[in-house]
Write a protein that holds these residues in place. Sequence first.
Motif, short mmCIF file in Angstrom:
data_model
loop_
_atom_site.label_atom_id
_atom_site.label_comp_id
_atom_site.label_asym_id
_atom_site.label_seq_id
_atom_site.Cartn_x
_atom_site.Cartn_y
_atom_site.Cartn_z
N ASN A 33 0.70 -1.30 -0.15
CA ASN A 33 -0.30 0.21 -0.32
C ASN A 33 0.84 1.34 -0.10
OD1 ASN A 33 -2.49 -1.13 -0.14
ND2 ASN A 33 -2.10 -1.78 2.73
N LEU A 86 -4.49 1.25 -4.73
CA LEU A 86 -3.86 0.15 -5.08
C LEU A 86 -4.67 0.14 -6.14
CD1 LEU A 86 -2.02 -2.19 -4.80
CD2 LEU A 86 -4.58 -3.70 -4.33
N SER A 137 -5.30 -4.70 -7.76
CA SER A 137 -6.04 -5.96 -6.99
C SER A 137 -6.93 -6.58 -7.27
CB SER A 137 -7.03 -4.58 -6.52
OG SER A 137 -8.34 -5.21 -5.37
#
Length: 460
Positions: free
Chosen positions: A179, A184, A189
């Motif tokens: 992170n 993201l 993701s």
Amino acid sequence: MRRNKYLYITLLTVLGLQQEALAQAIATAPKLVVNITIDQLRADYLETYVPLYCNEGFKRLLAQGKVYTNASYNFAPVDRASAIATLTTGTTPYYHGIVGTEWLDKHTLQPVSCISRTGNSNLAANLQTSTIGDEMKLASGGVSLVYSFAPTADAAILSAGHAATGAAWANGSRWANANYDTPLPQWQSDFTKRIAVESDVNKCVTDIAIKCIEQSSIGIDEEPDVLNIIYQQGTSPRDTYISLDYNIARLISRLDSRFGPSRYLLVLTGTGYAQEQDKSVGEERFHIPTGKFNIIRTANLLNMYLGAIYAPAKYIDTCYKNQLFLNRQLIERLNINLSDLLKRSQDFLIQVEGVRNVYTSTQLMTSENSRLEKIRNGYCIDKCGDLLIEVAPGWKLVNEERHENTTQRTSFFSFPIIFYGANIPSERVLTPVTVDRIAPTIAKAIRIRAPNACASEPLF
């Protein structure tokens, strides 16, 4: 007048050609750098299995790339974390601070990971200099994309640097994501949630790298981007190198179809060390000189020796690997001259059986002796001990408290640096080079400044 007119026309023509050549040079600067690091890459294995490779992987890089056949690291010791930090910063642990995958915390006297983040949200907080990816971000005002994918967290985070766009690594059967300040990326993701990590982790790293090429906007605008890919060694060299060849061929094929060879620069190298199977039983059988150096017992003997000189006390706080950490508060309280104590300790330790050499923190921080350069480059005052013991080749360093048992080897093995793409002509360079010159070479190619602690010259 007519002669002056012709000279004027000729001058304009020459200037026009120069401007056109300059414009072409700017236009052909690569917009994507693909850094491939193979942990424990060995030139002998790479060359041994050439007949088993396809034509689009290692064979293509070796035939069409600019190949530096004799690369090395200019510091010692080298492991995965210190190597990757050097590749991305263009400097040594003396400056970037990553002396290993872990080191001893001088406050807690316990080992800590190179990516530990006590009280700091920066994933790469222990990396004390900028990286090539960081410099891309600075040069582009944050527009450049920086991605890193690896089998392990330390490899992904250290190659990504401080200001990456995204990083991911294998965490058991699932992916773990880093992170950063920005959210993201959606494609990352989705991929890391949906796709499990298989037993062939190098294939999985290639899969996510290809997905990044296909799904993100990396390499498609005029700001330079970087994609860092780290591969690991398997248990079988033959299977590992054949599999790596296949994965690299897949990657190159996708890069070519997406961008074309002139738009990207691929750089491949290794981490400069190799973990070998312990063969000490065989060494004893064949009468090869060997022995055991017990660092805890040695520290106790040194305590007794220093106690006889100054006053009975515990002068050695603890031991870690081949390092002794002094009790600095005690020494200061007893008003003992530190340089004098270090010199006496060095003179004592050098006489112990199994010791090849002893280095003091003062010696490494102040000496200009060129023979100490590799040791000094691998030393960081905040994270290393006050006394470093070089065990004799072939001897085992034993630490019974920490259950450490390692054999000292200083054997050299070669590994290459390969540059491919970006209209770089193929060439085989036999001159020895060091890997800290990779980062400034990349910086020159994409026309940005080198990382802030990088003092090395570009390779070309």
